[in-house]
Structure formats: structure tokens, C-alpha cells
Design an enzyme around this catalytic site. Sequence first.
Site, PDB file in Angstrom:
ATOM      1  CG  ASN A 126      -4.110  -3.201   6.336  1.00 37.49           C
ATOM      2  OD1 ASN A 126      -3.475  -2.774   5.789  1.00 37.49           O
ATOM      3  ND2 ASN A 126      -4.702  -4.088   6.496  1.00 37.49           N
TER       4      ASN A 126
ATOM      5  CD  GLU B 159      -8.736  -9.851  -4.642  1.00 35.30           C
ATOM      6  OE1 GLU B 159      -8.810  -9.333  -3.545  1.00 35.30           O
ATOM      7  OE2 GLU B 159      -7.032  -9.843  -3.665  1.00 35.30           O
TER       8      GLU B 159
ATOM      9  CE1 TYR C 173      -9.486  -3.397  -0.163  1.00 32.93           C
ATOM     10  CE2 TYR C 173      -8.594  -1.144  -2.084  1.00 32.93           C
ATOM     11  CZ  TYR C 173      -8.116  -2.245  -0.907  1.00 32.93           C
ATOM     12  OH  TYR C 173      -7.447  -2.182   0.184  1.00 32.93           O
TER      13      TYR C 173
ATOM     14  CE  LYS D 191      -3.116  -2.826   2.056  1.00 32.91           C
ATOM     15  NZ  LYS D 191      -5.069  -2.538   2.857  1.00 32.91           N
TER      16      LYS D 191
ATOM     17  CG  HIS E  68      -4.575  -6.780  -0.329  1.00 29.98           C
ATOM     18  ND1 HIS E  68      -6.327  -6.988   0.174  1.00 29.98           N
ATOM     19  CD2 HIS E  68      -4.879  -7.819  -1.608  1.00 29.98           C
ATOM     20  CE1 HIS E  68      -7.238  -8.006  -0.608  1.00 29.98           C
ATOM     21  NE2 HIS E  68      -6.165  -8.145  -1.499  1.00 29.98           N
TER      22      HIS E  68
HETATM   23  P1  ATP Z   1     -10.157 -10.339   5.328  1.00 31.62           P
HETATM   24  O1  ATP Z   1     -10.880 -10.724   3.368  1.00 31.62           O
HETATM   25  O2  ATP Z   1      -9.683 -11.711   5.843  1.00 31.62           O
HETATM   26  O3  ATP Z   1     -11.404  -9.431   5.964  1.00 31.62           O
HETATM   27  P2  ATP Z   1      -8.173  -7.920   4.772  1.00 31.62           P
HETATM   28  O4  ATP Z   1      -7.370  -7.851   5.823  1.00 31.62           O
HETATM   29  O5  ATP Z   1      -8.872  -8.042   3.554  1.00 31.62           O
HETATM   30  O6  ATP Z   1      -9.121  -9.519   5.321  1.00 31.62           O
HETATM   31  P3  ATP Z   1     -10.834  -6.855   4.970  1.00 31.62           P
HETATM   32  O7  ATP Z   1     -11.291  -6.656   6.063  1.00 31.62           O
HETATM   33  O8  ATP Z   1     -11.256  -7.504   3.644  1.00 31.62           O
HETATM   34  O9  ATP Z   1      -9.174  -6.991   5.090  1.00 31.62           O
HETATM   35  O10 ATP Z   1     -10.108  -5.702   4.425  1.00 31.62           O
HETATM   36  C1  ATP Z   1      -9.986  -4.710   3.470  1.00 31.62           C
HETATM   37  C2  ATP Z   1      -9.173  -3.542   3.854  1.00 31.62           C
HETATM   38  O11 ATP Z   1      -9.532  -2.221   4.187  1.00 31.62           O
HETATM   39  C3  ATP Z   1      -7.877  -3.123   4.449  1.00 31.62           C
HETATM   40  O12 ATP Z   1      -7.032  -4.284   4.646  1.00 31.62           O
HETATM   41  C4  ATP Z   1      -7.544  -2.304   5.522  1.00 31.62           C
HETATM   42  O13 ATP Z   1      -7.325  -1.702   5.040  1.00 31.62           O
HETATM   43  C5  ATP Z   1      -9.454  -1.614   5.645  1.00 31.62           C
HETATM   44  N1  ATP Z   1     -10.346  -2.272   6.942  1.00 31.62           N
HETATM   45  C6  ATP Z   1     -10.593  -3.251   7.309  1.00 31.62           C
HETATM   46  N2  ATP Z   1     -11.531  -3.184   8.389  1.00 31.62           N
HETATM   47  C7  ATP Z   1     -11.321  -1.338   8.786  1.00 31.62           C
HETATM   48  C8  ATP Z   1     -11.232  -0.792   9.889  1.00 31.62           C
HETATM   49  N3  ATP Z   1     -12.596  -1.493  10.866  1.00 31.62           N
HETATM   50  N4  ATP Z   1     -11.107   0.511   9.509  1.00 31.62           N
HETATM   51  C9  ATP Z   1     -10.553   0.589   9.146  1.00 31.62           C
HETATM   52  N5  ATP Z   1     -10.341   0.098   7.863  1.00 31.62           N
HETATM   53  C10 ATP Z   1     -10.616  -1.071   7.314  1.00 31.62           C
HETATM   54 MG    MG Z   2     -10.173  -8.305   2.263  1.00 30.94          MG
END
Ligand code: ATP
Ligand code: MG
Length: 140
Positions: free
Chosen positions: A115, A129, A49, A9, A118
Site C-alpha cells: 500500500n 519507530e 511490525y 515501501k 507507512h
Molecule cells: P493503522 O496503524 O491505523 O491500523 P496502517 O496503515 O498502519 O493503519 P496497519 O493496520 O498498522 O496499517 O498494518 C500495517 C501494514 O500491514 C499495512 O500498512 C499493510 O502493509 C499491511 N496490512 C494491513 N492490513 C492488511 C490486510 N488486511 N492484508 C494484507 N496486508 C495488510
Molecule cells: Mg499501523
Amino acid sequence: LQITLAVIKPHVVKNLFALESIQKRIECEFEVVGIREVVISREMAERFYAEHRSKFFYNRLLSFITSGPSVALILAAENAVSKWRQIMGPTKVYKTIYSEPDTIRGQFGLSDTRNACHGSDAMESALNEINVFFPDFDFE
Ligand code: ATP
Ligand code: MG
């Protein structure tokens, strides 16, 4: 061999130390079959997304991910999807910092949105993707 999509990112791509450290780690664990630096457009971000459209963090996420260059990689390894997710660490930074400090998110994550990276969550999403970032990729 399985493939997955990784995205480094924008705040990490700006940080040469972080980027090099992650790239070294990737090269030890995976074969890199595609790599591309890309400023994600609003349209790409909306496709990428789509599942998060209704979440409270959606606008924040889109303005962050389009804010500067990201690096997208196609990674190949045995169980690449879960392997990369393990190396990334959990989504939430407060969890990573205390319980998994050696993961990429533990090291370079700044907040739940910023974070660091991805990773696709399943083989099927990996293929979708990869299509967003590498429309010409040949899955053979
Ligand atoms: P998973 O797909 O297993 O749920 P991930 O790490 O891909 O895990 P997602 O939940 O898909 O995370 O969320 C996509 C992105 O959105 C995250 O990588 C993060 O950048 C952002 N994000 C997720 N949850 C939050 C939150 N509670 N607050 C702010 N940003 C978030
Ligand atoms: Mg995800």
C-alpha cells in the site's frame, strides 16, 4: 511542531516517477529532518511490525517489506502524524481507489500489503519507530 516517521515501501522506491512525485509532495507539506534509504532487515521488520505478529498477513508483510530498498523519512510539521496519514490515505487500497484517489495510497497502492507507504499512528509510536530507523536521532 510534531514529528512522524514515514516509510516509502519497496515497490514505490523502484518506481522513479512515483518516488519523485511523493518526494515533491512531502517537500511541499513538511520539513524533512531525516531521510535514509534502507534495505529493511528481518530483525528491523520484526521490531517495526511487532504489533502485527499474530495477523494472517504478517509473513507476507515481512517478506514484502524486506524485499528491496525502502526510504524512511522523519517529517516535521504541525500535527505531522495525522497530516501525513491524511496524505497517505486509508490502509485498504480498494477504499482509496474509489473514495480518495488523490492520496498516495490511492495513486500508488497495489494491494493491502503493497500500500505504498507507512505512517506512524500516534506520537508515541512515531518516537519508537524513529528509533528503529534512526537510532542516532537526537530528539533534544
Ligand atoms: P493503522 O496503524 O491505523 O491500523 P496502517 O496503515 O498502519 O493503519 P496497519 O493496520 O498498522 O496499517 O498494518 C500495517 C501494514 O500491514 C499495512 O500498512 C499493510 O502493509 C499491511 N496490512 C494491513 N492490513 C492488511 C490486510 N488486511 N492484508 C494484507 N496486508 C495488510
Ligand atoms: Mg499501523
